[in-house]
Design a protein around this motif. Structure first.
Motif, PDB file in Angstrom:
ATOM      1  N   ALA A 340       8.214  -3.630 -20.301  1.00  0.00           N
ATOM      2  CA  ALA A 340       8.766  -4.709 -21.141  1.00  0.00           C
ATOM      3  C   ALA A 340       7.837  -5.158 -22.256  1.00  0.00           C
ATOM      4  O   ALA A 340       8.286  -5.616 -23.308  1.00  0.00           O
ATOM      5  N   ASP A 341       6.521  -5.064 -22.035  1.00  0.00           N
ATOM      6  CA  ASP A 341       5.590  -5.536 -23.070  1.00  0.00           C
ATOM      7  C   ASP A 341       5.166  -4.419 -24.013  1.00  0.00           C
ATOM      8  O   ASP A 341       4.240  -4.591 -24.803  1.00  0.00           O
ATOM      9  N   GLY A 342       5.792  -3.246 -23.923  1.00  0.00           N
ATOM     10  CA  GLY A 342       5.448  -2.152 -24.819  1.00  0.00           C
ATOM     11  C   GLY A 342       4.322  -1.287 -24.269  1.00  0.00           C
ATOM     12  O   GLY A 342       3.862  -0.373 -24.940  1.00  0.00           O
ATOM     13  N   SER A 343       3.874  -1.569 -23.035  1.00  0.00           N
ATOM     14  CA  SER A 343       2.894  -0.674 -22.424  1.00  0.00           C
ATOM     15  C   SER A 343       3.646   0.472 -21.743  1.00  0.00           C
ATOM     16  O   SER A 343       4.863   0.403 -21.547  1.00  0.00           O
ATOM     17  N   LEU A 344       2.910   1.537 -21.371  1.00  0.00           N
ATOM     18  CA  LEU A 344       3.512   2.676 -20.667  1.00  0.00           C
ATOM     19  C   LEU A 344       2.921   2.770 -19.271  1.00  0.00           C
ATOM     20  O   LEU A 344       1.768   2.387 -19.055  1.00  0.00           O
TER      21      LEU A 344
END
Ligand SMILES: C[S@@+](CC[C@H](N)C(=O)[O-])C[C@H]1O[C@@H](n2cnc3c(N)ncnc32)[C@H](O)[C@@H]1O
Length: 396
Positions: A340-344
């Motif tokens: 959700a926060d753009g991390s993978l």
């Protein structure tokens, strides 16, 4: 379209609710232990009809973690506005935005802010969005009531409406005031999550996000359901930054329920107040369709590095790349999940598009934009292609 009934609950007295308080579990991290109101005493996932001041009076004190308010702007528009080609401009001319005088507006603002302050937990925080018409009055009243302003965020509209008459600068931003209950309160700020969302650069107080348009804009018979529907990307950033999973978010001016839809997606609880029946119905239908993210996608980063023109997180919060989407590289032999926060995340590895790409290859660095691919319209494309599409869509 399915009929959705507005869910209404019998008002509960704050006194009764408070009588059922329980002591908070041992204080975690830097938060002070505060009495907690039992969840059963809160009308979660409910839009309380009628005036928000009366509606908030039904809620127990110190019961919500965050208030997001998008109050009337008090635009005071005189006459219709047209484009150069003569077509009519949809402006806010509704009754809910009309006040006799600044004094009347200030009185109303003081009343709803007082109630919002009462229902907020001591470590909660409040966001109020507005334009030059109202935000200065609102800000002063917030300070008078004891709120402690933490930031004023400038939401710079990637695609603002032009100034058709050419008599002023294009009004291309709105301001969001973010405030805690007082100077000493221990509000939530997910600093690391924001840094990850912004490609590992500290998130700044100027946010460039598009206005609400396209498929996200609610329409009925070809017309906008609401003149001031906010983009979900804005609420997405606000909630990810200043609430945690399971927190209760109250929106006293719920409109079409942008706050509720994003809260549901991000695993937060919501309560709304809205006086117009049509908006309440539209909001409930919309929230019914919003899909919550699964647990793996919801977990956000606790660490991060790098920064191009558009952050990967911006593509996630604007919906160009969905949380939970699968990225692949090296002909599908390397895979990762978008959070959700753009991390993978990829197996045990978590990090940015760049760091996860580098770690998977055992390389010192990696350009995640060209390394990772995603399925788009039936074809595998580098995520950089999606970034280009986003840039094109936000060109003024
Ligand atoms: C600026 S709009 C909010 C739009 C909303 N953020 C969205 O994305 O759809 C303000 C809303 O507050 C509602 N409203 C205005 N005064 C109110 C009041 N006193 N009590 C409850 N709702 C009110 C209006 O009907 C309107 O829908």
């Amino acid at each position: 379209m399915a009929t959705v009934l507005v869910k209404e609950r019998a008002p509960k007295s704050p006194a009764r609710a408070l009588a059922r308080t329980i002591t908070a579990p041992r204080a975690r991290s830097r938060k002070l232990p505060v009495p907690q109101v039992a969840r059963e005493d809160l009308p979660l996932s409910t839009i309380i009809p009628g005036d928000c001041v009366e509606a908030m009076r039904q809620l127990p004190s110190a019961s919500v973690d965050m208030v997001f308010a998008d109050p009337p702007y008090n635009l005071q528009l005189g006459g219709d506005l047209s484009r150069p080609d003569g077509s009519h401009v949809d402006a806010v001319t509704d009754d809910w935005d009309k006040f006799d005088s600044f004094a009347t507006y200030d009185k109303f603002t003081r009343e709803w802010l007082t109630e919002a302050r009462r229902v907020l937990k001591p470590n909660g925080s409040i966001w109020v969005i507005g334009s030059y018409h109202n935000i200065f009055r609102v800000g002063a009243i917030m300070q008078d009531l004891g709120f402690w302003i933490l930031n004023d965020i400038v939401w710079r509209k990637a695609n603002p409406m032009p100034n058709f008459k050419g008599t002023r600068f294009t009004n291309a931003h709105e301001t969001l005031i973010w405030a805690s209950m007082g100077e000493k309160s221990r509000y939530t700020f997910n600093y690391r999550t924001m840094k990850t969302l912004n490609d590992e650069l500290q998130m700044r107080s100027d946010w460039v996000l598009p206005i609400c348009s396209g498929g996200e804009r609610l329409k009925k018979g070809g017309s906008k359901v609401h003149p001031t529907q906010k983009p979900e990307s804005l609420l997405y950033r606000v909630m990810l930054a200043t609430t945690n999973k399971g927190d209760v978010v109250l929106d006293p001016f719920f409109g079409t329920g942008t706050t509720g839809a994003v809260a549901k997606r991000l695993g937060r609880e919501w309560i709304g107040c809205e006086r117009e029946t049509g908006y309440r119905e539209a909001a409930l239908e919309r929230i019914e369709l919003a899909l919550p993210l699964d647990e793996a996608a919801l977990t956000t980063m606790q660490s991060p590095k790098a920064a191009p023109k558009v952050a990967f997180g911006t593509l996630v919060e604007t919906g160009w790349i969905k949380p939970g989407a699968k990225l692949s590289a090296k002909k599908g032999t390397l895979n990762a999940l978008v959070r959700a926060d753009g991390s993978l995340s990829s197996g045990e590895l978590v990090g940015s598009i760049h760091s996860v790409g580098a770690k998977l290859q055992g390389a010192p660095s990696c350009n995640g934009w060209t390394f990772w691919n995603i399925e788009h319209e039936g074809q595998m494309k580098p995520i950089d292609a999606i970034r280009q599409l986003y840039l094109l869509s936000t060109e003024p």
